[in-house]
Design an enzyme around this catalytic site. Sequence first.
Site, PDB file in Angstrom:
ATOM      1  N   LYS A 179      32.397  18.073 -22.187  1.00 35.27           N
ATOM      2  CA  LYS A 179      31.058  17.714 -22.651  1.00 35.27           C
ATOM      3  C   LYS A 179      30.832  18.155 -24.099  1.00 35.27           C
ATOM      4  CE  LYS A 179      26.260  18.389 -21.027  1.00 35.27           C
ATOM      5  NZ  LYS A 179      25.478  19.166 -20.019  1.00 35.27           N
TER       6      LYS A 179
ATOM      7  N   GLU B 242      27.786  16.232 -11.904  1.00 32.97           N
ATOM      8  CA  GLU B 242      27.924  17.489 -12.622  1.00 32.97           C
ATOM      9  C   GLU B 242      27.654  18.640 -11.653  1.00 32.97           C
ATOM     10  OE1 GLU B 242      26.276  19.257 -16.840  1.00 32.97           O
ATOM     11  OE2 GLU B 242      24.846  18.283 -15.517  1.00 32.97           O
TER      12      GLU B 242
ATOM     13  N   CYS C 176      26.036  14.149 -18.177  1.00 31.97           N
ATOM     14  CA  CYS C 176      24.625  14.535 -18.164  1.00 31.97           C
ATOM     15  C   CYS C 176      23.912  14.393 -19.517  1.00 31.97           C
ATOM     16  CB  CYS C 176      24.496  15.956 -17.628  1.00 31.97           C
ATOM     17  SG  CYS C 176      22.817  16.380 -17.056  1.00 31.97           S
TER      18      CYS C 176
END
Length: 330
Positions: free
Chosen positions: A162, A87, A204
């Site tokens: 995300k 990321e 993440c």
Amino acid sequence: MLRAVPRTPLRRLLPAPPCAPRRPRGSGSPGSSPRPPRAMASPPALKPLVAVGQVTSTPDKELNFAACAGLVREAARRGACLVFLPEGFDYIGADPAQTLSLAEGLDGDLMGRYAELARDCGLWLSLGGFHERGQDWPTTRRIYNCHVLLDPAGRLAAAYRKTHLCDVELEGRVTMKESSFTNPGAEIVAPVSTPAGKLGLCVCYDLRFPEISLALRRAGAEILTYPSAFTVPTGSAHWEVLLRARAIESQCYVVAAAQTGKNHERRTSYGHALVVDPWGAVVAQCREGPGLCYAEIDLDYLHRIRREIPVHSHRRPDLYGTVAAAGPAP
């Protein structure tokens, strides 16, 4: 909802060389007579090799690209067929205003350079956490945290945005409000077939939600990837245990590229990029500082574990989600 993403060319591309290097054949000495063929067992097939990157991104996009490209080329020389970057591989801004100002679209110059890199090296690139200006940028002035997967021809194989945004506040230690400048993605992307296995894309903070890993497992994932930029307080407490838990419950390989070190004056990342096998064992991990770790992906081993402990077929979806909230304790 899971959906397949069509492959879209980022720019005009040429055929790529094969992923894995071929082993040279032996030959006799000059002038020697040819030997009769001998019956012998075939050598075992080479298992796919993946490379997992650990970098220290800053607001300087040119320096970041040079560092990442160097790791990708090193991995290609080692025979990796798939390279994972973390990321924020493109940059980590010092504040939301800088983060927004540096963002690009998937059709921008930076992603075009990574497409060229994938083609030149003849391998797949997992680029997790690209700061994407989407089609709604002119109206929203907000970005997406986009995990991009490029194939060896540099084509866009998948783009996952995300879905779980990191809004956390650890009093006196860490404050993050990703939702203040980032749009959440609207869907989970179906696993993509690669030479290493079927790859499920996350980013993440998604690591804290087992629902997404189990949804990808049901859709056929064999490898789950969590490119990340964990902070030191959360990473030291939760990083490895969460990654191992996702591997054990899904019976998938878990690959986690990571940011490490001081990204700017107000941020330091935890590092510890690693690979976990379907049994939950850490099979590769980066040392301190930027670099790579490598792991072979053994799908025969994965399927053996799934046969021996068939948790997927033991699940009870008819029961989950049906428990009524209890009233106050007596």
